[in-house]
Design an enzyme around this catalytic site. Structure first.
Site, PDB file in Angstrom:
ATOM      1  N   CYS A   5       0.875  -1.187   0.000  1.00 27.80           N
ATOM      2  CA  CYS A   5       0.000   0.000   0.000  1.00 27.80           C
ATOM      3  C   CYS A   5       0.904   1.227   0.000  1.00 27.80           C
ATOM      4  O   CYS A   5       1.677   1.454   0.938  1.00 27.80           O
ATOM      5  CB  CYS A   5      -0.916   0.013   1.211  1.00 27.80           C
ATOM      6  SG  CYS A   5      -1.813   1.573   1.373  1.00 27.80           S
ATOM      7  N   CYS A   8       0.373   3.543   3.031  1.00 23.92           N
ATOM      8  CA  CYS A   8       0.959   2.979   4.262  1.00 23.92           C
ATOM      9  C   CYS A   8       2.472   3.157   4.252  1.00 23.92           C
ATOM     10  O   CYS A   8       3.072   3.457   5.297  1.00 23.92           O
ATOM     11  CB  CYS A   8       0.594   1.499   4.401  1.00 23.92           C
ATOM     12  SG  CYS A   8      -1.075   1.228   5.044  1.00 23.92           S
ATOM     13  N   HIS A  47      -5.276   1.823   7.970  1.00 20.95           N
ATOM     14  CA  HIS A  47      -5.531   1.352   6.601  1.00 20.95           C
ATOM     15  C   HIS A  47      -6.969   0.866   6.486  1.00 20.95           C
ATOM     16  O   HIS A  47      -7.307  -0.223   6.935  1.00 20.95           O
ATOM     17  CB  HIS A  47      -4.555   0.233   6.226  1.00 20.95           C
ATOM     18  CG  HIS A  47      -4.760  -0.289   4.836  1.00 20.95           C
ATOM     19  ND1 HIS A  47      -4.041   0.166   3.748  1.00 20.95           N
ATOM     20  CD2 HIS A  47      -5.629  -1.208   4.352  1.00 20.95           C
ATOM     21  CE1 HIS A  47      -4.455  -0.461   2.652  1.00 20.95           C
ATOM     22  NE2 HIS A  47      -5.414  -1.310   2.993  1.00 20.95           N
ATOM     23  N   ASN A  86     -12.925   9.573  -3.826  1.00 25.24           N
ATOM     24  CA  ASN A  86     -13.282   8.543  -4.805  1.00 25.24           C
ATOM     25  C   ASN A  86     -13.458   7.230  -4.046  1.00 25.24           C
ATOM     26  O   ASN A  86     -12.646   6.895  -3.182  1.00 25.24           O
ATOM     27  CB  ASN A  86     -12.188   8.409  -5.860  1.00 25.24           C
ATOM     28  CG  ASN A  86     -11.981   9.692  -6.639  1.00 25.24           C
ATOM     29  OD1 ASN A  86     -12.944  10.392  -6.946  1.00 25.24           O
ATOM     30  ND2 ASN A  86     -10.737  10.023  -6.942  1.00 25.24           N
ATOM     31  N   GLY A  92     -13.554   5.782  -9.336  1.00 26.65           N
ATOM     32  CA  GLY A  92     -12.338   6.506  -9.682  1.00 26.65           C
ATOM     33  C   GLY A  92     -11.203   6.342  -8.692  1.00 26.65           C
ATOM     34  O   GLY A  92     -10.167   6.993  -8.816  1.00 26.65           O
ATOM     35  N   HIS A  97      -6.474   2.912  -0.203  1.00 23.83           N
ATOM     36  CA  HIS A  97      -6.327   3.336   1.196  1.00 23.83           C
ATOM     37  C   HIS A  97      -7.123   4.639   1.265  1.00 23.83           C
ATOM     38  O   HIS A  97      -6.743   5.636   0.638  1.00 23.83           O
ATOM     39  CB  HIS A  97      -4.836   3.525   1.529  1.00 23.83           C
ATOM     40  CG  HIS A  97      -4.537   3.948   2.932  1.00 23.83           C
ATOM     41  ND1 HIS A  97      -3.542   3.358   3.707  1.00 23.83           N
ATOM     42  CD2 HIS A  97      -5.084   4.916   3.703  1.00 23.83           C
ATOM     43  CE1 HIS A  97      -3.498   3.952   4.901  1.00 23.83           C
ATOM     44  NE2 HIS A  97      -4.432   4.910   4.908  1.00 23.83           N
ATOM     45  N   HIS A  99      -8.887   8.044   1.432  1.00 23.52           N
ATOM     46  CA  HIS A  99      -8.290   9.376   1.551  1.00 23.52           C
ATOM     47  C   HIS A  99      -9.236  10.418   0.970  1.00 23.52           C
ATOM     48  O   HIS A  99     -10.037  10.129   0.096  1.00 23.52           O
ATOM     49  CB  HIS A  99      -6.949   9.431   0.811  1.00 23.52           C
ATOM     50  CG  HIS A  99      -7.050   8.988  -0.628  1.00 23.52           C
ATOM     51  ND1 HIS A  99      -7.074   7.664  -0.982  1.00 23.52           N
ATOM     52  CD2 HIS A  99      -7.161   9.680  -1.771  1.00 23.52           C
ATOM     53  CE1 HIS A  99      -7.185   7.567  -2.290  1.00 23.52           C
ATOM     54  NE2 HIS A  99      -7.247   8.784  -2.806  1.00 23.52           N
TER      55      HIS A  99
HETATM   56  P1  5GP Z   1      -7.627   8.251  -5.964  1.00 21.00           P
HETATM   57  O1  5GP Z   1      -7.917   8.198  -7.430  1.00 21.00           O
HETATM   58  O2  5GP Z   1      -7.292   6.873  -5.407  1.00 21.00           O
HETATM   59  O3  5GP Z   1      -8.706   8.945  -5.185  1.00 21.00           O
HETATM   60  O4  5GP Z   1      -6.376   9.172  -5.812  1.00 21.00           O
HETATM   61  C1  5GP Z   1      -5.097   8.718  -5.571  1.00 21.00           C
HETATM   62  C2  5GP Z   1      -4.188   9.916  -5.699  1.00 21.00           C
HETATM   63  O5  5GP Z   1      -2.932   9.564  -5.157  1.00 21.00           O
HETATM   64  C3  5GP Z   1      -3.950  10.379  -7.139  1.00 21.00           C
HETATM   65  O6  5GP Z   1      -4.371  11.734  -7.277  1.00 21.00           O
HETATM   66  C4  5GP Z   1      -2.448  10.206  -7.331  1.00 21.00           C
HETATM   67  O7  5GP Z   1      -1.865  11.248  -8.082  1.00 21.00           O
HETATM   68  C5  5GP Z   1      -1.926  10.163  -5.907  1.00 21.00           C
HETATM   69  N1  5GP Z   1      -0.751   9.335  -5.731  1.00 21.00           N
HETATM   70  C6  5GP Z   1      -0.550   8.074  -6.210  1.00 21.00           C
HETATM   71  N2  5GP Z   1       0.646   7.596  -5.825  1.00 21.00           N
HETATM   72  C7  5GP Z   1       1.218   8.585  -5.068  1.00 21.00           C
HETATM   73  C8  5GP Z   1       2.469   8.682  -4.383  1.00 21.00           C
HETATM   74  O8  5GP Z   1       3.308   7.782  -4.373  1.00 21.00           O
HETATM   75  N3  5GP Z   1       2.706   9.848  -3.721  1.00 21.00           N
HETATM   76  C9  5GP Z   1       1.801  10.868  -3.686  1.00 21.00           C
HETATM   77  N4  5GP Z   1       2.135  11.965  -3.010  1.00 21.00           N
HETATM   78  N5  5GP Z   1       0.612  10.807  -4.326  1.00 21.00           N
HETATM   79  C10 5GP Z   1       0.327   9.674  -5.011  1.00 21.00           C
HETATM   80 ZN    ZN Z   2      -2.635   1.584   3.420  1.00 22.00          ZN
END
Ligand code: 5GP
Ligand code: ZN
Length: 107
Positions: A5, A8, A47, A86, A92, A97, A99
């Site tokens: 993850c 995490c 998590h 999302n 999306g 995890h 957020h």
């Molecule tokens: P989700 O689509 O799951 O709501 O958003 C995940 C977000 O995490 C995306 O906007 C993506 O750019 C961001 N993200 C993915 N991997 C990383 C990472 O390793 N570091 C950071 N800071 N953001 C990440």
């Molecule tokens: Zn996690």
């Protein structure tokens, strides 16, 4: 901590992140691919895969997550901002995890 993850691993400091706020329950860091001048991710350290996996036991955590986003936003004196979550692949969600996205038009 869940293996494989990415959030995490950021929380455990195994991966770097541009951390904006942290306490015992939450981490707030910059999104690696920002869609706006301010794009932060507000992440519970616990998590939970997605909102659809949260339970009644997470009631306090969910409230505190919003208040953490509010605290960070007010610390930046943002006049307004968007909060988005999302939920699941079909909603999306890419990182499994839970957020919040905190998105503002100014930094
Ligand atoms: P989700 O689509 O799951 O709501 O958003 C995940 C977000 O995490 C995306 O906007 C993506 O750019 C961001 N993200 C993915 N991997 C990383 C990472 O390793 N570091 C950071 N800071 N953001 C990440
Ligand atoms: Zn996690």
């Amino acid at each position: 901590m869940h293996e494989d993850c990415v959030f995490c691993k950021i929380i455990a400091k195994e991966l770097p992140a541009d951390m904006e706020y942290e306490d015992e329950k939450f981490a707030v860091f910059k999104d690696i691919k920002p869609v706006a001048p301010l794009h932060l991710l507000c992440v519970p350290k616990k998590h939970i895969v997605s909102l659809s996996h949260a339970t009644e036991a997470d009631r306090g955590l969910l409230g505190d997550l919003l208040l953490t986003a509010q605290k960070v936003a007010s610390g930046k004196r943002l006049p307004g901002y968007k909060i988005a979550m999302n939920v699941n692949r079909e909603g999306g969600q890419v990182v499994d995890h839970m957020h919040l996205h905190l998105i503002g038009t100014i930094e």
